[in-house]
Design a protein around this motif. Structure first.
Motif, PDB file in Angstrom:
ATOM      1  N   PRO A  62       0.708   1.290  -4.411  1.00 62.24           N
ATOM      2  CA  PRO A  62       1.410   1.160  -2.938  1.00 62.24           C
ATOM      3  C   PRO A  62       1.849   2.172  -2.573  1.00 62.24           C
ATOM      4  CG  PRO A  62       2.146  -0.811  -4.171  1.00 62.24           C
ATOM      5  CD  PRO A  62       1.617   0.075  -5.126  1.00 62.24           C
ATOM      6  N   ALA A  63       2.765   3.195  -2.899  1.00 62.09           N
ATOM      7  CA  ALA A  63       3.079   4.183  -2.449  1.00 62.09           C
ATOM      8  C   ALA A  63       2.276   5.216  -2.090  1.00 62.09           C
ATOM      9  CB  ALA A  63       4.286   4.776  -3.420  1.00 62.09           C
ATOM     10  N   TYR A  64       1.046   5.331  -2.976  1.00 59.03           N
ATOM     11  CA  TYR A  64       0.038   6.393  -2.685  1.00 59.03           C
ATOM     12  C   TYR A  64      -0.872   6.076  -1.380  1.00 59.03           C
ATOM     13  CZ  TYR A  64      -3.868   9.273  -3.594  1.00 59.03           C
ATOM     14  OH  TYR A  64      -5.027  10.217  -3.712  1.00 59.03           O
ATOM     15  N   MET A  65      -0.888   4.584  -1.471  1.00 61.00           N
ATOM     16  CA  MET A  65      -1.530   4.158  -0.346  1.00 61.00           C
ATOM     17  C   MET A  65      -1.186   4.163   0.990  1.00 61.00           C
ATOM     18  SD  MET A  65      -4.705   3.192  -1.455  1.00 61.00           S
ATOM     19  CE  MET A  65      -5.734   2.426  -2.548  1.00 61.00           C
ATOM     20  N   SER A  66       0.077   4.032   0.813  1.00 55.76           N
ATOM     21  CA  SER A  66       1.098   4.325   2.070  1.00 55.76           C
ATOM     22  C   SER A  66       0.826   5.722   2.838  1.00 55.76           C
ATOM     23  CB  SER A  66       2.317   3.863   1.907  1.00 55.76           C
ATOM     24  OG  SER A  66       3.368   4.227   2.999  1.00 55.76           O
ATOM     25  N   GLU A  67       0.752   6.688   1.876  1.00 57.49           N
ATOM     26  CA  GLU A  67       0.671   8.127   2.232  1.00 57.49           C
ATOM     27  C   GLU A  67      -0.734   8.221   3.022  1.00 57.49           C
ATOM     28  OE1 GLU A  67       1.359  10.668  -1.093  1.00 57.49           O
ATOM     29  OE2 GLU A  67       3.472  10.194  -1.156  1.00 57.49           O
ATOM     30  N   ARG A  68      -1.757   7.465   2.448  1.00 58.09           N
ATOM     31  CA  ARG A  68      -3.123   7.479   3.022  1.00 58.09           C
ATOM     32  C   ARG A  68      -3.115   6.459   4.354  1.00 58.09           C
ATOM     33  NH1 ARG A  68      -8.035   7.244  -1.190  1.00 58.09           N
ATOM     34  NH2 ARG A  68      -7.393   9.102  -2.261  1.00 58.09           N
ATOM     35  N   GLY A  69      -2.084   5.954   4.900  1.00 54.51           N
ATOM     36  CA  GLY A  69      -2.139   5.067   5.804  1.00 54.51           C
ATOM     37  C   GLY A  69      -2.763   3.844   5.697  1.00 54.51           C
ATOM     38  N   GLU A  70      -3.134   3.266   4.496  1.00 52.62           N
ATOM     39  CA  GLU A  70      -3.795   2.124   4.245  1.00 52.62           C
ATOM     40  C   GLU A  70      -2.742   0.760   4.631  1.00 52.62           C
ATOM     41  OE1 GLU A  70      -6.973   1.971   3.976  1.00 52.62           O
ATOM     42  OE2 GLU A  70      -7.486   3.631   2.978  1.00 52.62           O
ATOM     43  N   PRO A  71      -3.413  -0.339   5.027  1.00 54.96           N
ATOM     44  CA  PRO A  71      -2.594  -1.411   5.468  1.00 54.96           C
ATOM     45  C   PRO A  71      -1.972  -1.972   4.078  1.00 54.96           C
ATOM     46  CG  PRO A  71      -5.082  -1.998   5.454  1.00 54.96           C
ATOM     47  CD  PRO A  71      -4.887  -0.446   5.571  1.00 54.96           C
ATOM     48  N   GLN A  72      -0.864  -2.202   4.104  1.00 56.21           N
ATOM     49  CA  GLN A  72       0.135  -2.443   2.746  1.00 56.21           C
ATOM     50  C   GLN A  72      -0.338  -3.977   2.217  1.00 56.21           C
ATOM     51  OE1 GLN A  72       2.144  -0.548   0.495  1.00 56.21           O
ATOM     52  NE2 GLN A  72       0.620   0.862   1.524  1.00 56.21           N
TER      53      GLN A  72
END
Length: 218
Positions: free
Chosen positions: A175-185
């Motif tokens: 989740p933290a990595y995807m948040s940096e990519r701007g992906e919907p949590q």
């Protein structure tokens, strides 16, 4: 639905790497905790008072200590003693130490389900404590141990996510990595839940298979 699937397809390597590390953590810690937990369980039912006291002390301390603190001790405190352990081995050790306390209690409870006459008869034949335990008691106790044992292992699988907070790149770190990519949590978390379900369902199926098999054997 297209956006939901895109999150997986565009980041499949991230999910694959994360869950691969999770599986590795689980397998290593499962083997370690089963071995250590069984040894501790043997101590809990040992006729030697010192061994019983050690087993009880270990269980009482570890079960009442948050897993996060066990991780923190190995990651931050142990290096202060000039013992350098990488993050992944530290996570494996932390999970093993913590889970072994619960497996110990499962083993002790399983042993207590076996009639005392079984052990007494074996001792009357001249068998040692280790022989009585490994050849007579544990094989019979295993049937009663399967459901709680699988529950402990499933809980450990979910506990692997704590390793993400200590620099281990596993499923909990996604989740933290995807948040940096701007992906919907929401989509990211849903895929993580699906991933854990895929890992847990075989364990549940194995538990039910063993329960049915041994129920017939009785």
């Amino acid at each position: 639905m297209g956006e939901f699937l895109r999150v997986l397809t565009d980041n499949k390597q991230v999910f694959l790497d994360g869950f691969t590390t999770t599986v590795q953590l689980f397998l290593i810690a499962a083997v370690g905790s089963l071995v250590l937990g069984t040894l501790l369980g043997a101590m809990r039912v040992s006729p030697v008072p010192a061994l019983r006291a050690f087993g009880a002390t270990y269980v009482n301390i570890i079960r009442n200590t948050p897993l996060t603190l066990v991780f923190a001790f190995l990651v931050f405190a142990v290096p202060k003693l000039d013992v350098n352990i990488d993050y992944f081995p530290s996570a494996c050790i932390a999970l093993t130490i913590y889970t072994a306390a619960f497996i110990c209690e499962v083993v002790r409870s399983g042993v207590n389900t076996v009639a005392t006459g079984q052990a007494e008869a074996a001792r009357a034949l001249g068998m040692s404590f280790s022989q009585v335990l490994t050849l007579i008691v544990l094989p019979q106790a295993l049937r009663a141990m399967v459901p709680p044992l699988m529950s402990v292992l499933i809980a450990m699988l979910k506990n692997t996510t704590i390793a993400a907070g200590f620099s281990v790149v596993e499923a909990g770190a996604i989740p933290a990595y995807m948040s940096e990519r701007g992906e919907p949590q929401m989509a990211v978390l849903t895929w993580i839940v699906i991933g854990f379900l895929i890992l847990i369902i075989p364990l549940v199926a194995l538990q039910r298979f063993l329960e049915r098999k041994w129920a017939v054997a009785r």
